[in-house]
Design an enzyme around this catalytic site. Structure first.
Site, mmCIF file in Angstrom:
data_model
loop_
_atom_site.group_PDB
_atom_site.id
_atom_site.type_symbol
_atom_site.label_atom_id
_atom_site.label_comp_id
_atom_site.label_asym_id
_atom_site.label_seq_id
_atom_site.Cartn_x
_atom_site.Cartn_y
_atom_site.Cartn_z
ATOM 1 N N SER A 116 -10.237 4.898 2.539
ATOM 2 C CA SER A 116 -9.072 4.947 1.892
ATOM 3 C C SER A 116 -9.532 5.675 0.486
ATOM 4 C CB SER A 116 -8.248 4.009 2.164
ATOM 5 O OG SER A 116 -7.167 4.110 1.189
ATOM 6 N N TYR A 166 -5.676 -4.990 0.234
ATOM 7 C CA TYR A 166 -6.130 -3.766 1.062
ATOM 8 C C TYR A 166 -7.135 -2.949 0.463
ATOM 9 C CZ TYR A 166 -6.029 0.754 3.553
ATOM 10 O OH TYR A 166 -6.329 1.816 4.210
#
Length: 257
Positions: A160, A172
């Site tokens: 990501s 995250y």
């Protein structure tokens, strides 16, 4: 989209998915393949002539997914497996090789976000996220390396942009930063063996990932579709033997970070 590419003249490198294919086409295993980016990637792989093993935790859901694609057992193998369990993942790899005769690529796609931060998050949820987002891809690399070394195959880790540009206090982001490091560590380990390693780092993508977000949807602003990322994955897997695309960052036009 930005990319980093290296080439190798290693004579031991065999033809992987981008070279002359084995009988029936190349074989690719993907984790978390029944929804979002994973589901789009499975569809693109099948369209490109791959035989695909798809893992997830719910065998029934995987089988229903295969039915919606019209994919029979000659081209798609649904395998229930916990991506954080080495024995389960190794069994999925073994089942893939037994069914299709080889393994040319693996895609570590399974992952999720707790959508919180260090100040207000739940450490037990962080534990599960770190296991899925970091341990899971490491387990897949370990389980698949022997088969991929034999075929000169490729490893794709779906990261990501959150792992490249930090988000304040966001675990995250921490997990995807770790995955970014894992990709480079794996590349250094296997370089020269004929196995390629690629990190694909998407920006915002409109997927069920956002269903657990407090807003219930992707943040306002530009977003990609799962097919955009699936196309990048198939492009990476289609590179010729001796060419290794190490990192691909894909953002929607207008996304700053």
């Amino acid at each position: 989209m930005s990319t980093t590419v290296t080439t190798t003249n290693d004579p031991a490198a065999s033809d992987g998915p981008g070279g002359p294919d084995g009988p029936g086409g190349p074989v690719t295993l993907i984790t978390g393949g029944a929804t979002g980016i994973g589901a789009a990637t499975v569809g693109r792989l099948l369209a490109a002539g791959h035989r695909v093993a798809v893992t997830g935790r719910d065998q029934g859901r995987l089988e229903r997914f295969a039915e919606t694609l019209g994919a029979g057992p000659d081209v798609m193998l649904p395998v229930a497996a916990d991506t954080t369990d080495y024995e389960a993942v190794r069994a999925a790899v073994d089942a893939t090789v037994k069914e299709f005769g080889r393994l040319d690529g693996v895609i570590a796609n399974a992952g999720f976000s707790t959508h919180d931060n260090l100040a207000d998050g739940d450490p037990e949820q962080w534990r599960e996220m770190l296991l899925v987002n970091v341990l899971g891809p490491a387990v897949l690399v370990k389980a698949a390396l022997p088969a991929l070394t034999a075929s000169g195959g490729r490893i794709v880790l779906v990261g990501s942009t959150a792992g490249i540009k930090n988000t304040p206090g966001n675990m995250y982001s921490v997990s995807k930063s770790a995955l970014t490091s894992l990709a480079e560590n794996a590349r250094v380990l296997v370089t020269g063996s004929g196995v390629g390693v690629t990190l694909i780092a998407p920006g915002r993508v409109d997927t069920p990932f956002w269903g657990s977000h407090p807003s219930g949807s992707a943040p306002a602003g530009p977003v990609l579709t799962p097919d955009h990322i699936a196309d990048a994955v198939v492009w990476v897997l289609g590179q010729p033997a001796g060419v290794e695309v190490n990192s691909v960052v894909v953002r929607p036009s207008g996304q700053v970070h």
